[in-house]
Design a protein around this motif. Structure first.
Motif, PDB file in Angstrom:
ATOM      1  N   GLY A  73       2.514  26.943 -17.838  1.00 12.30           N
ATOM      2  CA  GLY A  73       3.899  27.290 -17.498  1.00 12.30           C
ATOM      3  C   GLY A  73       4.240  26.855 -16.091  1.00 12.30           C
ATOM      4  O   GLY A  73       4.629  27.668 -15.249  1.00 12.30           O
ATOM      5  N   SER A  74       4.113  25.554 -15.816  1.00 15.52           N
ATOM      6  CA  SER A  74       4.301  25.012 -14.471  1.00 15.52           C
ATOM      7  C   SER A  74       5.775  24.957 -14.085  1.00 15.52           C
ATOM      8  O   SER A  74       6.669  25.095 -14.927  1.00 15.52           O
ATOM      9  N   PHE A  75       6.027  24.714 -12.792  1.00  9.22           N
ATOM     10  CA  PHE A  75       7.383  24.601 -12.260  1.00  9.22           C
ATOM     11  C   PHE A  75       7.578  23.201 -11.680  1.00  9.22           C
ATOM     12  O   PHE A  75       6.665  22.627 -11.078  1.00  9.22           O
ATOM     13  N   LEU A  76       8.783  22.671 -11.852  1.00 12.54           N
ATOM     14  CA  LEU A  76       9.145  21.376 -11.300  1.00 12.54           C
ATOM     15  C   LEU A  76      10.413  21.545 -10.484  1.00 12.54           C
ATOM     16  O   LEU A  76      11.423  22.046 -10.987  1.00 12.54           O
ATOM     17  N   ILE A  77      10.358  21.151  -9.216  1.00 12.92           N
ATOM     18  CA  ILE A  77      11.518  21.296  -8.336  1.00 12.92           C
ATOM     19  C   ILE A  77      11.800  19.963  -7.651  1.00 12.92           C
ATOM     20  O   ILE A  77      10.935  19.087  -7.574  1.00 12.92           O
ATOM     21  N   ASP A  78      13.032  19.801  -7.159  1.00 11.61           N
ATOM     22  CA  ASP A  78      13.372  18.603  -6.392  1.00 11.61           C
ATOM     23  C   ASP A  78      12.564  18.587  -5.095  1.00 11.61           C
ATOM     24  O   ASP A  78      12.314  19.637  -4.485  1.00 11.61           O
ATOM     25  N   PHE A  79      12.192  17.396  -4.688  1.00  8.76           N
ATOM     26  CA  PHE A  79      11.416  17.286  -3.452  1.00  8.76           C
ATOM     27  C   PHE A  79      12.275  17.652  -2.241  1.00  8.76           C
ATOM     28  O   PHE A  79      13.443  17.272  -2.136  1.00  8.76           O
ATOM     29  N   SER A  80      11.694  18.398  -1.342  1.00  7.38           N
ATOM     30  CA  SER A  80      12.261  18.625  -0.017  1.00  7.38           C
ATOM     31  C   SER A  80      11.112  18.912   0.921  1.00  7.38           C
ATOM     32  O   SER A  80      10.113  19.511   0.534  1.00  7.38           O
ATOM     33  N   ALA A 133       0.802  -1.219   0.000  1.00 11.61           N
ATOM     34  CA  ALA A 133       0.000   0.000   0.000  1.00 11.61           C
ATOM     35  C   ALA A 133       0.833   1.266   0.000  1.00 11.61           C
ATOM     36  O   ALA A 133       0.358   2.321  -0.400  1.00 11.61           O
ATOM     37  N   ALA A 134       2.071   1.212   0.475  1.00 14.00           N
ATOM     38  CA  ALA A 134       2.881   2.437   0.605  1.00 14.00           C
ATOM     39  C   ALA A 134       3.186   3.019  -0.764  1.00 14.00           C
ATOM     40  O   ALA A 134       3.578   2.300  -1.682  1.00 14.00           O
ATOM     41  N   PRO A 135       3.012   4.333  -0.961  1.00 15.95           N
ATOM     42  CA  PRO A 135       3.316   4.945  -2.243  1.00 15.95           C
ATOM     43  C   PRO A 135       4.816   5.000  -2.478  1.00 15.95           C
ATOM     44  O   PRO A 135       5.605   4.965  -1.542  1.00 15.95           O
ATOM     45  N   ALA A 136       5.182   5.047  -3.714  1.00 17.19           N
ATOM     46  CA  ALA A 136       6.598   5.210  -4.043  1.00 17.19           C
ATOM     47  C   ALA A 136       7.085   6.550  -3.508  1.00 17.19           C
ATOM     48  O   ALA A 136       6.326   7.498  -3.386  1.00 17.19           O
ATOM     49  N   ARG A 137       8.350   6.625  -3.233  1.00 20.09           N
ATOM     50  CA  ARG A 137       8.933   7.812  -2.628  1.00 20.09           C
ATOM     51  C   ARG A 137       8.889   8.989  -3.600  1.00 20.09           C
ATOM     52  O   ARG A 137       9.274   8.867  -4.754  1.00 20.09           O
ATOM     53  N   ALA A 138       8.397  10.138  -3.113  1.00 20.75           N
ATOM     54  CA  ALA A 138       8.343  11.341  -3.948  1.00 20.75           C
ATOM     55  C   ALA A 138       9.736  11.927  -4.107  1.00 20.75           C
ATOM     56  O   ALA A 138      10.488  12.037  -3.133  1.00 20.75           O
ATOM     57  N   ASN A 139      10.099  12.284  -5.324  1.00 18.09           N
ATOM     58  CA  ASN A 139      11.404  12.887  -5.605  1.00 18.09           C
ATOM     59  C   ASN A 139      11.300  14.272  -6.214  1.00 18.09           C
ATOM     60  O   ASN A 139      12.304  14.973  -6.329  1.00 18.09           O
ATOM     61  N   SER A 140      10.102  14.680  -6.634  1.00 16.25           N
ATOM     62  CA  SER A 140       9.915  15.994  -7.256  1.00 16.25           C
ATOM     63  C   SER A 140       8.595  16.597  -6.802  1.00 16.25           C
ATOM     64  O   SER A 140       7.676  15.877  -6.395  1.00 16.25           O
ATOM     65  N   ILE A 141       8.544  17.908  -6.877  1.00 11.96           N
ATOM     66  CA  ILE A 141       7.310  18.643  -6.594  1.00 11.96           C
ATOM     67  C   ILE A 141       6.910  19.384  -7.856  1.00 11.96           C
ATOM     68  O   ILE A 141       7.687  20.193  -8.384  1.00 11.96           O
ATOM     69  N   LEU A 142       5.737  19.095  -8.359  1.00  9.67           N
ATOM     70  CA  LEU A 142       5.190  19.808  -9.512  1.00  9.67           C
ATOM     71  C   LEU A 142       4.266  20.913  -9.011  1.00  9.67           C
ATOM     72  O   LEU A 142       3.338  20.653  -8.233  1.00  9.67           O
ATOM     73  N   ILE A 143       4.537  22.143  -9.439  1.00 10.30           N
ATOM     74  CA  ILE A 143       3.683  23.282  -9.094  1.00 10.30           C
ATOM     75  C   ILE A 143       2.917  23.668 -10.352  1.00 10.30           C
ATOM     76  O   ILE A 143       3.463  24.336 -11.240  1.00 10.30           O
TER      77      ILE A 143
END
Length: 438
Positions: A79-86, A34-44
Motif C-alpha cells: 500500500g505504497s504512496f506516490l507524491i509529486d517531487f519537491s 551520466a546525469a540522471p533524468a530529472r525526478a518528478n515523483s517520490i515513491l514511498i
C-alpha cells in the motif's frame, strides 16, 4: 541542455585554447550522458523495505495538508504512496527517517500503467485534502491518567499528524461538524464510569458529573446518551467515525438503551430497570444486535455485555493472531484501503473490549479482520457517513501493574501492522468514496 562553448575563432588560432576547448566539450558530453533524468515523483514504499511505516503516513498527511495530492497504490508493495517531487518533502522523508525512491515521469507513468492491469488486484486511489481530525478524550477536562495509553493519541503524535481534542462539553455545544474524522477509545457511554473505578480518579468522576450538571442532566448516563446520539448524527451527516476498545461496545449499548435505566446503584444511587434487557432497541445501534448486558460487579472491574468476545476476562496478554481479509482494489476499494498492510496476519491484543462475538455483529456490517472465534475489525455505513470499529486497546501494548498500562513507545514499533490499521483510517476520508461491489 547546456549550450556548446563558443570558441571557434580562438580554437583555430591558439593551440592551448584549442586543447582546453576540447577538454570542456568532452567533459560536457560525459556530464550529459551520466546525469540522471530529472525526478518528478517520490515513491514511498510500504513493504518490508520501509524504514518507518508509521511516519510514512505522516508524510502523506503533510502533503495533503499542503494542498498536494497523494496517490495511494493499493496492494502494491504494502500500500505504497506516490507524491509529486519537491525538495521540501524529499527533505521531510530524510528528516523523519522514511524510505523513498525518486521516479521520473516515465517511471511513474509506467508504474501506474502496471497497476491498472485488470489481471492484477491493484489500483490507484487519489487522495485530496487532509481530513480535520479530532479525538474525544477526557484529558480535555480532567487528569485522566489512563488516557496516556490511547493508541490513537500515541500514533498521531508519533506520525506527526495534527489533531484537536474534544470532550462532552464541545460535543454537546455542537462542535463536531467542524471536523471530518472522530476517534473514540476506552470511553463508557453508558454512564458507569468504565465499570472500573481503579481506572478513573475521583477527579475524573467529578468532572463528568459537573458536565452533566452544566448541561442540565440529572445523571451522567443521560448526558452520555446525548453525546452518543450527537456522535451518531455526526456520522449520519457525512462524518467518519473510528472507535476502539470499550467505546465500540458502550456506544451501541447506550444507543440501544435509550430511555432505559441500565445503570446499577453503585454508580448513580438508584436501581436499574428490571426489564431493561428485554427493552433494548437494536435498530438504533451501529454494529451490534442481540447482545446480553453483563451484571454489575459493584464498582470493580467488569465488562459491559457479551458483545465482548472475552467478557469477564479483563485485560491480559493475547497469544493468538487475527487475519485481514483480501479485498478487490477496484471493486471493494473502501475495505481495500482500510486493510492496506505489509502483513495480513496480526498479533491479537486485549482491551476492556477485546474483540466482537460473531453472533452479535449485524449482518449488514462488513468484517475486515477476524480471529479464530471472534471478529476484530468492522466497517459500516450510516447515512452519508462511514465508521470503523477496531477491537482491543493498544496493538503493541504491554500489561502494567494493577489495572494500569504502560504507554507504548512507538519508536520501538515503527513497523507495527496493528497500528497501520489505525493510520489507514486517518487517510481514508481523503479519498473519494466508492461503493463496495460485494
Amino acid at each position: 541542455m547546456p549550450s556548446l562553448p563558443v570558441c571557434v575563432y580562438t580554437c583555430q588560432t591558439n593551440p592551448v585554447m584549442k586543447r582546453l576547448s576540447l577538454f570542456l566539450l568532452v567533459s560536457w558530453a560525459i556530464a550529459c550522458w551520466a546525469a540522471p533524468a530529472r525526478a518528478n515523483s517520490i515513491l514511498i514504499p510500504m513493504d518490508d523495505q520501509q524504514t518507518d511505516h508509521l511516519k510514512a503516513y505522516g508524510i502523506a498527511y503533510a502533503v495533503l495538508q499542503a494542498d498536494g495530492d497523494v496517490d495511494w497504490l493499493l496492494n502494491y508493495r504494502g500500500g505504497s504512496f506516490l507524491i509529486d517531487f519537491s525538495t521540501k518533502f524529499e527533505s521531510e522523508c530524510r528528516i523523519r527517517g522514511v524510505s523513498f525512491q525518486l521516479l521520473t515521469d516515465g517511471g511513474a507513468a509506467s508504474l501506474k500503467q502496471q497497476l491498472a492491469n485488470p489481471d492484477q488486484n491493484t489500483d490507484v486511489v487519489a487522495l485530496h485534502k487532509a481530513a480535520k481530525i479530532v479525538v474525544y478524550s477526557p484529558i480535555k477536562t480532567s487528569p485522566a491518567a489512563f488516557e496516556n495509553t490511547d493508541a490513537v493519541l500515541l500514533v498521531l503524535t508519533y506520525a506527526e499528524i495534527p489533531y484537536d481534542v474534544v470532550y462532552d462539553q464541545e460535543i454537546l455545544s455542537g462542535d463536531l461538524p467542524k471536523y471530518d474524522w472522530l476517534h473514540l477509545h476506552h470511553e463508557d457511554f453508558t454512564g458507569q464510569f468504565g465499570r472500573n473505578l481503579n481506572r478513573l480518579s475521583p477527579a475524573d468522576v467529578k468532572a463528568q458529573e459537573a458536565i452533566a450538571k452544566q448541561f442540565g442532566y440529572a445523571k451522567v448516563s443521560q448526558m452520555k446518551l446525548a453525546v452518543a446520539k450527537a456522535i451518531k448524527a455526526f456520522c449520519a451527516g457525512g462524518g467518519y467515525l473510528f472507535a476502539m476498545c470499550s467505546a465500540t461496545e458502550t456506544l451501541d449499548i447506550a444507543l440501544a438503551a435509550e430511555g432505559l435505566d441500565i445503570v446499577g446503584s453503585s454508580y448513580d444511587g438508584d436501581g436499574e430497570d428490571a426489564d431493561g434487557q428485554a427493552k433494548l432497541d437494536f435498530s438504533k445501534t451501529f454494529a451490534f444486535q442481540n447482545f446480553k448486558l453483563e451484571s454489575d460487579y459493584g464498582g470493580g472491574f467488569s465488562t459491559f455485555s457479551d458483545i465482548n468476545a472475552t467478557a469477564g476476562g479483563g485485560y491480559g496478554q493475547a497469544s493468538g493472531y487475527f487475519q485481514l481479509f483480501n479485498f478487490s482494489a477496484r471493486y471493494d476499494v473502501v475495505p481495500a484501503m482500510l486493510t492496506q498492510n505489509h502483513e495480513n496476519v496480526i498479533k491479537e491484543f486485549f482491551g476492556q473490549t477485546t474483540a466482537f462475538r460473531k453472533a452479535a455483529v449485524k449482518s449488514n456490517v462488513l468484517v475486515m479482520g477476524e480471529g479464530k472465534t471472534s471478529d476484530r475489525y468492522l466497517y459500516g455505513e450510516l447515512g452519508r457517513g462511514q465508521w470503523t470499529f477496531y477491537g482491543g486497546h493498544d496493538p503493541e501494548g504491554l500489561r502494567g501493574g494493577g489495572n494500569w498500562r504502560i504507554p507504548t513507545d512507538l519508536h520501538l514499533h515503527p513497523h507495527s501492522p496493528g497500528y497501520r490499521l489505525i493510520l489507514n483510517n486517518v487517510l481514508f476520508p481523503s479519498a473519494k468514496k466508492k461503493k463496495r461491489k460485494t
